[in-house]
Design a protein around this motif. Sequence first.
Motif, PDB file in Angstrom:
ATOM      1  N   GLY A  26       0.791  -1.075   0.080  1.00  0.00           N
ATOM      2  CA  GLY A  26       0.091  -0.031   0.095  1.00  0.00           C
ATOM      3  C   GLY A  26       0.796   1.283   0.095  1.00  0.00           C
ATOM      4  O   GLY A  26       1.912   1.242   0.623  1.00  0.00           O
ATOM      5  N   ARG A  27       0.101   2.371  -0.573  1.00  0.00           N
ATOM      6  CA  ARG A  27       0.785   3.669  -0.752  1.00  0.00           C
ATOM      7  C   ARG A  27       2.355   3.620  -1.110  1.00  0.00           C
ATOM      8  O   ARG A  27       3.472   4.179  -0.834  1.00  0.00           O
ATOM      9  CB  ARG A  27       0.895   4.236   0.621  1.00  0.00           C
ATOM     10  N   GLN A  28       2.413   2.727  -2.547  1.00  0.00           N
ATOM     11  CA  GLN A  28       3.784   2.555  -3.106  1.00  0.00           C
ATOM     12  C   GLN A  28       3.458   3.099  -4.440  1.00  0.00           C
ATOM     13  O   GLN A  28       2.864   2.486  -5.104  1.00  0.00           O
ATOM     14  CB  GLN A  28       4.416   1.300  -2.832  1.00  0.00           C
TER      15      GLN A  28
ATOM     16  N   TYR B 163       0.505   7.121  -7.905  1.00  0.00           N
ATOM     17  CA  TYR B 163       1.170   8.503  -7.642  1.00  0.00           C
ATOM     18  C   TYR B 163       0.077   9.391  -7.522  1.00  0.00           C
ATOM     19  O   TYR B 163      -0.778   9.632  -8.356  1.00  0.00           O
ATOM     20  CB  TYR B 163       2.044   8.923  -8.597  1.00  0.00           C
ATOM     21  N   ASN B 164       0.052  10.300  -6.345  1.00  0.00           N
ATOM     22  CA  ASN B 164      -0.977  10.953  -6.269  1.00  0.00           C
ATOM     23  C   ASN B 164      -0.535  12.505  -6.595  1.00  0.00           C
ATOM     24  O   ASN B 164      -0.046  13.156  -5.625  1.00  0.00           O
ATOM     25  CB  ASN B 164      -1.657  10.901  -4.491  1.00  0.00           C
TER      26      ASN B 164
ATOM     27  N   ASP C 230       0.732  14.309  -2.849  1.00  0.00           N
ATOM     28  CA  ASP C 230       0.329  13.877  -1.474  1.00  0.00           C
ATOM     29  C   ASP C 230       0.467  12.426  -1.311  1.00  0.00           C
ATOM     30  O   ASP C 230       0.861  11.606  -2.464  1.00  0.00           O
ATOM     31  CB  ASP C 230      -0.989  14.476  -1.102  1.00  0.00           C
ATOM     32  N   GLU C 231       0.406  11.523  -0.234  1.00  0.00           N
ATOM     33  CA  GLU C 231       0.503  10.366  -0.081  1.00  0.00           C
ATOM     34  C   GLU C 231      -0.668   9.558  -1.048  1.00  0.00           C
ATOM     35  O   GLU C 231      -1.780  10.114  -1.210  1.00  0.00           O
ATOM     36  CB  GLU C 231      -0.018   9.919   1.403  1.00  0.00           C
TER      37      GLU C 231
ATOM     38  N   ALA D 282       5.552  10.879  -1.238  1.00  0.00           N
ATOM     39  CA  ALA D 282       4.879  10.125  -2.567  1.00  0.00           C
ATOM     40  C   ALA D 282       4.819   8.617  -2.486  1.00  0.00           C
ATOM     41  O   ALA D 282       4.034   7.937  -2.983  1.00  0.00           O
ATOM     42  CB  ALA D 282       6.165  10.432  -3.612  1.00  0.00           C
ATOM     43  N   ASN D 283       5.551   8.023  -1.473  1.00  0.00           N
ATOM     44  CA  ASN D 283       5.334   6.676  -1.172  1.00  0.00           C
ATOM     45  C   ASN D 283       4.868   6.328   0.297  1.00  0.00           C
ATOM     46  O   ASN D 283       5.087   5.455   1.084  1.00  0.00           O
ATOM     47  CB  ASN D 283       6.658   5.979  -1.406  1.00  0.00           C
ATOM     48  N   GLY D 284       4.129   7.437   0.966  1.00  0.00           N
ATOM     49  CA  GLY D 284       3.626   7.425   2.390  1.00  0.00           C
ATOM     50  C   GLY D 284       5.174   7.394   3.283  1.00  0.00           C
ATOM     51  O   GLY D 284       5.223   6.989   4.336  1.00  0.00           O
TER      52      GLY D 284
END
Length: 784
Positions: free
Chosen positions: A212-214, A324-325, A337-338, A369-371
């Motif tokens: 997650g968040r990667q 990527y957010n 952002d995350e 970018a990746n939490g």
Amino acid sequence: MIVVPNTAPASRGVRRPGEPALARGSERYPVDGGSLAVFRIRGGDTLRVVDVEGGQVAEVVGFVDGRGDPGLFGARAGQPAHGLQTMLAEPRRGSRLRERLAPYELAVEGARAIPLFAEGSRAGSVAELTASGDGLCVVAAAGEPMPVAGGMPPTDLVVYVERADPARAERETPELPAPLADPDQDFRVARATAQAYPVRAGQWIQIIDVAGRQCTDFQAFSTAHLDRGIERCLDVTTTRSLMARSSPQPGLAAKYYDVDFQPLVEIVQDTCARHDAFALACNPAYYEEAGYFGHANCSDNFNGQLDAYGVTARRGWMSMNFFYNTEFDDAHQLMLDEPWSRPGDYVLLRALTDLVCVSSACPDDIDPANGWNPTDIHVRVYDADLEARRSIAYRPRPDAEARMTKQTGFHGQTSQLTRDYVEHEGYWLPNSYPQHGAIAEYWACREKAAIIDLSALCKFEVMGPDAEALLQHTLTRNVRRVGVRQVAYSAMCWPDGGMIDDGTLFRLADNNFRWICGIEYCGEWLREQAEVGGFEVRIKSSRAQLHNVSVQGPAARDILREIVWTRPDQADMDELGLFRFAIARLGHERGRPMIVSRTGYTGELGYEVFCHPDDADEIWQAIRAAGAPHGLRPMGMEALDMLRIEAGLIAAGHEFCDRTDPYEAGIGFAVALKKNAEDFIGRAALEARRDRPRQRLVGLTLDGEEAAAHGDGVYIGRQQIGVVTSGTRSPTLARSIALARVAAEHAGPDTRVEVGKLDGQQKRLTATVVAMPHYDPERRRLKA
């Protein structure tokens, strides 16, 4: 088994995107009604099975080394898993469930289950089991299809697993989603690295966010071009220009192109739907400018992998940055952002030609970018014979598990006529039919007849001795005045008078109702109010059991008269009055069961036909055959939006939101303050707001040909006095029209206003306030 109060692990709330919403050591597995979930279990782990809506029997089946073992949860024998076996034996549903179980190689035949809950269990009931050893667990929400006239549909369960050793669970890599088929390639891209890999035309590429968040950058090259020394990679600028989107999504806008306008891949499934197609893959310059010299980066990692294929190194690589957010703010500044992605989120791509692909696990740890914690990416490549439906993730609540977009029961028929679909509340609905187009579909409805798939509407069965009392308490209409086989249009409001949703209420019997609306939260709200008020009532979601088409237009009655059979105690097509319904069958007394209501969303004479999804094909074909001599055409959502704006019919997110009351939304007639002496949620606020409205919904006619759009400001001079909620070009009126919410002081007919385009000041369209609806203001056609 111990039945306990609802003490499922408390959610910490979704405070950060992609962050687990549950406490440490807790996992959640949703089980759709009529479906199942499979997950691993270890000795000492505790299962809490929640009956979300009440009255849903659960079957828990334990497996050790692939064989059924009810002793895994302390039961010596269990009972035959009749519900699970029945579901697996059904031709349509069973094939999908068997595919889900296939990777685990379980001996399901003859397995015994631990049954949980009884038919009278309350919403939120929880049953607790503890595992005595390691194995696999299957939880089934068993149930038979619901009759169209109402009943107890199979509904959802949620399983919470509390791990006996949370630290061990956290140390282990999150379990990946089950493979979609036997992979041709299956490899891990370790954090801060990249991997290049060949893919043949027609093969499928699944890119999975493991923890997650990667973020993961993706790039692809045509093998044929590389063999000729030509480097043409996926070009996001070309892709954005051709797809008219910031990043493609499943559907018509799905393809990724190179600079020569050649499509390389298309996206077929996406469980995250939040990606970047603007920024470069991270590169040395980004880290150097931030003061981190020599930092690992995706561009250098790409160069190292692509060198073997003869690809020239680049300082910074253009790429599709999955997960990527990013966005552009009002000042046109690129923000990040995350990521929103959660463990197991993925994108599924289909190769359109032979490719060399490269995927990274982004090393960025200096920003969100990746939490702030780079992790791994996993890639699977499947052979071309995989059958994958187009779908995107749908979450009814921010903290809900992702559900992939479903097809309606009518999809088998509509998909033969169009590929243009839009997602609505978790279902694909036709947007237009290219052999006709939206304008021709519009005219068919106004002059002859049209058939529209509206199965995405949410449906809730409200049953029990207090069903009427609960609905009287939660709806703005006087429910006690609604008779059996009558329909009432109503609003559902928050205590401050803001609208939750609007919808239609069908009364099936004295204590049986069906609420049909636009959002799933309505059912949750009704259950919450039933619990707070102590109402003896059951609220069950039935959308999966009831799909519907709308037959609208002057010829609608003549068409349905040919195919609808009703008992003598039900109204026939000539007797069925406005806002009434009949329980009917297709063709004759043994035909497919359905409900026909005289309701619609077009302003024309019209009906809605509700049926079980398994009967949808036959009913669609019968309506099309009967309608052919009358000029019936299929119609999509684009034409429907034109029709409903002309008719002054409101839509959620346009004419109302939770800050808009029914008077401001133009449906004050649905608030029964005079006829309803009883209190209902929001009544006090609505009484105060009725005589002092801040805004009113009005019609606008524009002087020129250019159309107004949702969100455009409405001005008098420099002052903004309102906002356009919906706009269209009216074929019937041959002019641009709009619906707008404006300050009450400026809502009078003939008031001259201007609609602001661009920034609201640089470009203005002159318009006049007019009464609603624009089309057939006395609604004579609707009442025909």
